[in-house]
Write an enzyme that holds these catalytic residues in place. Structure first.
Site, PDB file in Angstrom:
ATOM      1  N   GLU B  60       0.815  -1.221   0.000  1.00  0.00           N
ATOM      2  CA  GLU B  60       0.000   0.000   0.000  1.00  0.00           C
ATOM      3  C   GLU B  60       0.846   1.268   0.000  1.00  0.00           C
ATOM      4  OE1 GLU B  60      -0.708  -2.648   1.824  1.00  0.00           O
ATOM      5  OE2 GLU B  60      -2.653  -3.260   1.032  1.00  0.00           O
ATOM      6  N   HIS B 129     -11.617  -5.304   7.782  1.00  0.00           N
ATOM      7  CA  HIS B 129     -12.356  -5.114   6.538  1.00  0.00           C
ATOM      8  C   HIS B 129     -13.629  -4.289   6.754  1.00  0.00           C
ATOM      9  CE1 HIS B 129      -9.799  -8.477   5.429  1.00  0.00           C
ATOM     10  NE2 HIS B 129     -10.167  -8.375   4.180  1.00  0.00           N
TER      11      HIS B 129
END
Lengths: 376, 325
Positions: B60, B129
């Site tokens: 990321e 999540h």
């Protein structure tokens, strides 16, 4: 617990001291390397010498300004002049450089006024030069972050479709030995490798990440890391301006031609403190510094010039005088740098109108104005 | 008019952005052949090529860091962070690099990077999540932070974000990806609601509900369920900058306000709203601004998420309390 057991590798066989590309010995003797032919005229060598002397002098002046309380801090490049001038002079005009915060020598090569660097550490701006004007990005303080910006920039060059053409642009990312432990640097290696980005990773291994020696960052020579990522790596004598020029030139050419990234480990030494607030006597031996003093990057060029009758005392004096004059000029301009006006801190946070900026700026302006009212 | 899910509306908006400007790129993990784990980028790589819709390495910080470099070279990258809880490895690149670079260059550099983040809970996912990290980014000067709650806004706001010369954090309410609405894909941008403008999505008289992203729908359901009182619902849409004037106008009319978000209440975006409303509406408030949101716990295992997420009953309970004050 012994140090060796902390390292966890007591039985690792000693690695042979790796090959080092060198074209000019510490004694000023020119040596050849089959992969890196370099043909420099007397004038070109004199120019490199002038660069080295000037950036060392400007750096020294910046340290002095800090000691006198004019700058908050200064990260000295002392000892790393050859790595920076050699690589910096290898860049062509279109190439793009992404520095750390110690690349004053590269900045000099890119035509960035040293006053900008002094201004940054004096606290009048966070940088302030236009990177596009000089093809020299802003200084980056968080270690290693700029290597990803450089990699992305190189990926942009690929998308421009200019790699392998005469207008190709190479990107060079500067970082130090400590940075090689950072995730961002390793992610840069991955991205550059899998996308075959036209980039040169130029690591100045100055042996010390503030107080931590290289062995706290790596068990293998840093340039060998490149192999694991799938691109070439090499070690160059970082105190040899000829060798740094030659290997960087070649790596940049390879990048422009579409051969992808190269990791250059410029093996050098940070002769000064990490910054002016650091105290190297707490963690390293004077003898080590003395040993590296014998490998000084400037003395060997001077010896080479004398040995070949390329320069005389008059020339050396002239360069010395010019450096002094530039330092004096830097000092004067530093001392007359205006402090930024309070309301300017709201400028340039956003490109487009942001109501919160406007609101806070107006409130602060009114608050400041209230003192002027009182004074009347 | 075309009936589109929120996810498909995102896809259409991204497609338009790619069509309109060859410098626009889409990049992230699995955004290519797979079309993203939520299929938001479905078909884009096929139509725009691997050079413009880039499957990146799984890193990321690397994705955002290279997007910054691409922007410095003149591109307009739209980055996908696969899930809210995965954005933190990129925190330095977003907060320290992307947000500050313009000021550091005294305005010389523009960083038109959009970072798309599916956010919030409610889909029965495993940990990391289902989070709502918006306050970390609204606390960062230099970023713009927006979030859509419906297909029309998904379609228009993503295109407006791509046009922004400033970096934009774009939150997508993942449990609303499958919500459908009529979207006019031929509409002119000049007819769209400005990116940073809030919208009254349900007019009312007695109390104001403030929400954004996934909570807007929950608030609309609460307003519909409240038989005794008329509740006004405002979809903030933009968190930074905040359209405080629309909020103040409403609360000055109703005198009561409840803020709803999925993120933990403590130090959440609702705290900023409550403070600003108190400052601007002090004499018109009939009760303190109340907040309904996640608890000060990590996001729980999904079998508990219905207890954690603000639902219709908890919202109406807070409305009751503003009236009982």
């Amino acid at each position: 617990m012994t140090i060796d057991s902390v390292r966890g590798a007591p039985d690792t066989p000693e690695l042979a001291e790796p090959e080092l590309v060198q074209l000019l010995t510490p004694e000023g003797e020119r040596v050849e390397h089959p992969d890196y032919p370099l043909d420099l005229s007397a004038e070109e060598v004199r120019d490199l010498y002038r660069d080295l002397v000037i950036v060392r002098r400007l750096d020294l002046e910046s340290v002095a300004l800090t000691r006198q309380g004019e700058l908050g801090l200064w990260p000295s490049l002392l000892g790393q002049e050859a790595a920076q001038i050699g690589s910096g002079r290898a860049l062509s005009e279109n190439d793009m450089a992404f520095p750390t915060y110690r690349e004053h020598g590269v900045a000099w090569c890119r035509g960035v006024d040293h006053l900008n660097m002094v201004g940054l550490f004096r606290g009048v701006s966070h940088g302030g030069w236009d990177p596009a004007e000089h093809n020299f990005h802003l200084y980056t303080v968080v270690i290693g972050a700029q290597t990803l910006h450089a990699t992305g920039y190189a990926m942009g060059v690929q998308r421009d479709g200019v790699v392998g053409t005469p207008s190709a642009t190479a990107t060079i990312a500067y970082f130090g030995d400590g940075a090689t432990s950072q995730g961002d640097v390793n992610e840069s290696f991955v991205f550059a490798s899998v996308f075959n980005a036209p980039i040169v990773f130029f690591c100045q291994n100055n042996q010390w990440a503030i107080s931590e020696p290289l062995e706290r960052q790596s068990r293998i020579p840093l340039y060998q890391r490149a192999q694991g990522y799938g691109f070439p790596g090499l070690r160059v004598d970082g105190n040899d301006v000829f060798a740094c020029l030659a290997v960087t030139r070649k790596a940049l050419e390879n990048a422009r031609e579409g051969q992808g990234p190269t990791l250059i480990e410029a093996f050098t030494y940070r002769m000064g403190a990490h910054t002016t607030t650091d105290d190297p006597t707490r963690y390293r031996l004077k003898a080590e510094e003395e040993a590296w003093k014998l490998k000084d990057p400037i003395e060997r060029v001077k010896a080479y010039l004398v040995r070949n009758d390329y320069a005389d005392t008059g020339y050396f004096d002239k360069v010395e005088d010019e450096a002094k004059q530039l330092a004096r000029d830097l000092r004067n301009r530093c001392l007359s740098l205006p402090d930024p006006k309070p309301l300017t801190m709201f400028d340039h946070v956003y490109a487009e109108h942001h109501p919160l900026m406007t609101e806070e700026q107006e409130q602060f302006a009114a608050y400041l104005a209230s003192f002027e009212e009182e004074a009347k | 008019m075309t009936t589109l899910t929120l996810g498909k509306a995102m896809n259409e908006g991204l497609r338009k952005a790619l069509e309109n400007d060859p410098k626009v790129l889409v990049m992230g993990e699995d955004v290519g052949k797979l079309g993203g784990v939520f299929r938001v980028t479905d078909g884009l790589q096929k139509d725009f090529g691997e050079e413009r819709v880039i499957d990146t390495p799984l890193a990321e910080s690397g994705i955002v860091g290279t997007a910054i470099g691409l922007a410095l070279r003149g591109y307009r990258p739209i980055v996908e962070i696969q899930f809210d809880g995965f954005v933190f490895p990129a925190a330095d690149q977003i907060i320290t690099q992307l947000a500050k670079m313009r000021m550091r260059s005294l305005g010389a550099l523009s960083l038109p990077v959009v970072i798309r983040i599916p956010c919030g809970g409610g889909i029965g996912a495993v940990e990391h999540h289902s989070e709502s990290p918006e306050a970390y980014f609204t606390h960062t000067p230099g970023l713009r932070v927006v979030t859509c709650s419906n297909p029309v806004d998904a379609y228009t706001m993503i295109q407006q974000s791509v046009l922004s010369p400033d970096p934009v954090i774009f939150f997508e309410p993942k449990r609303r990806y499958w919500d459908k609405a009529e979207v006019d894909v031929e509409s002119a941008p000049s007819d769209w609601t400005p990116l940073h403008q809030a919208r009254i999505v349900h007019p009312g008289e007695h109390a104001t509900l403030l929400a954004y992203g996934p909570s807007v729908k929950t608030c609309l359901e609460a307003a519909a369920a409240d038989e005794g009182r008329s509740l006004e619902v405002i979809d903030l849409r933009s968190l930074s900058p905040l359209d405080i004037d629309t909020v103040v106008e409403s609360v000055n009319r109703t005198g009561r306000c409840v803020v709803v978000h999925e993120a933990p209440v403590f130090n959440g975006f609702g705290a900023e709203l409550a403070a600003r409303i108190t400052e601007r509406c002090f004499y018109r408030l009939e009760s303190p601004v109340l907040r309904v949101g996640g608890f000060s716990t990590p996001y729980p295992p999904s079998r508990n998420e219905d207890d954690y997420l603000p639902d219709l009953d908890r919202i109406l309970d807070a409305v009751d309390r503003t009236f009982a004050w």
